[in-house]
Scaffold this motif. Structure first.
Motif, PDB file in Angstrom:
ATOM      1  N   ARG A  43       0.825  -1.216   0.000  1.00 48.08           N
ATOM      2  CA  ARG A  43       0.000   0.000   0.000  1.00 48.08           C
ATOM      3  C   ARG A  43       0.863   1.271   0.000  1.00 48.08           C
ATOM      4  N   LYS A  46       5.810   1.187  -4.296  1.00 47.37           N
ATOM      5  CA  LYS A  46       5.611   0.536  -5.593  1.00 47.37           C
ATOM      6  C   LYS A  46       6.754  -0.438  -5.850  1.00 47.37           C
ATOM      7  N   THR A  72      -2.822  -3.620  -6.481  1.00 46.47           N
ATOM      8  CA  THR A  72      -1.857  -3.289  -7.532  1.00 46.47           C
ATOM      9  C   THR A  72      -1.774  -4.415  -8.559  1.00 46.47           C
ATOM     10  N   ASP A  73      -1.257  -4.101  -9.745  1.00 48.77           N
ATOM     11  CA  ASP A  73      -1.059  -5.116 -10.778  1.00 48.77           C
ATOM     12  C   ASP A  73       0.389  -5.584 -10.845  1.00 48.77           C
ATOM     13  N   THR A  74       1.153  -5.357  -9.766  1.00 46.71           N
ATOM     14  CA  THR A  74       2.550  -5.790  -9.696  1.00 46.71           C
ATOM     15  C   THR A  74       2.671  -7.289  -9.976  1.00 46.71           C
TER      16      THR A  74
END
Length: 346
Positions: A43, A46, A72-74
């Motif tokens: 959160r 990145k 996230t799309d990590t």
């Protein structure tokens, strides 16, 4: 420098992954010993990629993947146990959104292999998403143009195929799952798949696909007559080939040396299809690292087979399709949805 979050309740594994990655000079590594700490870090910061263990306090790795994907799309790499139960949880992780998995070392000898695979997989996926936007634009144009090529002449050629071969690696299981679910129930042409996987994983993978799709999908066995409409998954630790035995197409499960570090190898499968079926076949090379399949699918094209590569936009790693395209082995560049569209028109 790529930013990596390592989530593992084992101090040994956290330190091992951190030291291996930082030794390359390419990665900055942050560690989290519980899923709750990991979610807090996701959160706040990145990351380019996250590695996640399965067995952890508060929630397991699959549950954590789902929660991270809400934030996230990590890209996420699952650290899996080299066991059959480990295989089933790995496929759950891939379905939940992990791009790939790596096997946890269980001996000193396996640690070196673990280090090599860890660096290779994370470097490949991080570099893949640093591709310049202009390259992506060019690739999308190519895919759109190829959709126009799905004219009746292509469909007629596809209908003559006695067998379809697929070579696929990194990012493959979720794509195959989606494709085979979308394939019409009465699809007539047998499909043989080389998905790079260790021995304990291919049988559970085939079983999972069969249960999800309600189709004839099985791990291939040796000298089995290839039946119409069935899908055969190459056995981990062995090569899969096609052979004409007394006028019938049969599977061959071969214990030969690795090809381009792979066993099973898509090159072996494609070469055998070229020899046994010639132009009456379809070869498809899909997402994965390296160049496995490029030599074999070139043989197929030289024999007149219809050859297809997955487009760059839909690949987790574009290595295998790119290598085949650069060799001049590919006739059509399509997304997985377009490949299914083509097959469902047969």
């Amino acid at each position: 420098m790529y930013k990596v979050l390592v989530v593992d309740d084992s101090a040994f594994m956290r330190q091992l992954i951190k030291s291996v990655l930082e030794s390359t000079g390419k990665f900055i590594v942050t560690v989290a010993q519980t899923p709750l700490i990991a979610l807090d870090k996701v959160r706040k910061f990145k990351f380019d990629v996250i590695t996640i263990d399965y067995e952890m306090p508060y929630m397991n790795g699959v549950e954590l993947i789902k929660k991270i994907k809400e934030i996230t799309d990590t890209k996420i790499l699952m650290v899996s146990a080299y066991t059959r139960p480990g295989a089933y949880t790995t496929f759950e992780a891939l379905s939940a959104g992990a791009f790939d998995y790596i096997l946890k070392p269980s001996s000193d000898e396996e640690i070196e292999e673990f280090k090599y695979e860890l660096i290779k997989k994370l470097t490949a996926v991080c570099e893949e998403f640093k591709v310049e936007e202009v390259s992506k634009t060019q690739e999308i144009t190519t895919a759109v143009e190829n959709k126009i090529l799905l004219e009746e002449s292509v469909i007629e050629r596809a209908r003559t195929a006695k067998v379809i071969g697929i070579g696929i690696s990194t990012g493959g299981p979720p794509i195959l799952e989606k494709m085979f679910k979308s394939l019409k129930q009465d699809f007539p042409i047998p499909i043989l798949v080389v998905q790079h996987m260790p021995p304990n994983f291919t049988k559970p993978f085939a079983d999972r696909l069969a249960s999800i799709t309600s189709k004839c999908i099985k791990e291939a066995s040796d000298k089995e007559e290839i039946k119409s409409g069935c899908i055969y998954i190459a056995k981990g630790g062995y090569h899969l080939a096609v052979e004409d035995i007394n006028g019938k197409l049969c599977t061959r499960v071969l214990d030969l040396e690795k090809i381009k570090s792979h066993k099973p190898s898509a090159d072996i499968l494609f070469s055998s299809i070229a020899e046994a079926c010639g132009r009456a076949s379809i070869g498809i090379v899909m997402t994965g690292m390296g160049s496995d399949g490029s030599d074999g699918i070139l043989e197929m094209r030289k024999k007149g087979a219809l050859t297809i590569a997955q487009d760059e936009k839909s690949c987790v790693v574009f290595g295998m399709p790119k290598a085949a395209i650069e060799k001049g082995a590919i006739e059509l560049i399509l997304s997985p949805d377009q490949i299914v569209e083509l097959l469902n028109r047969i």
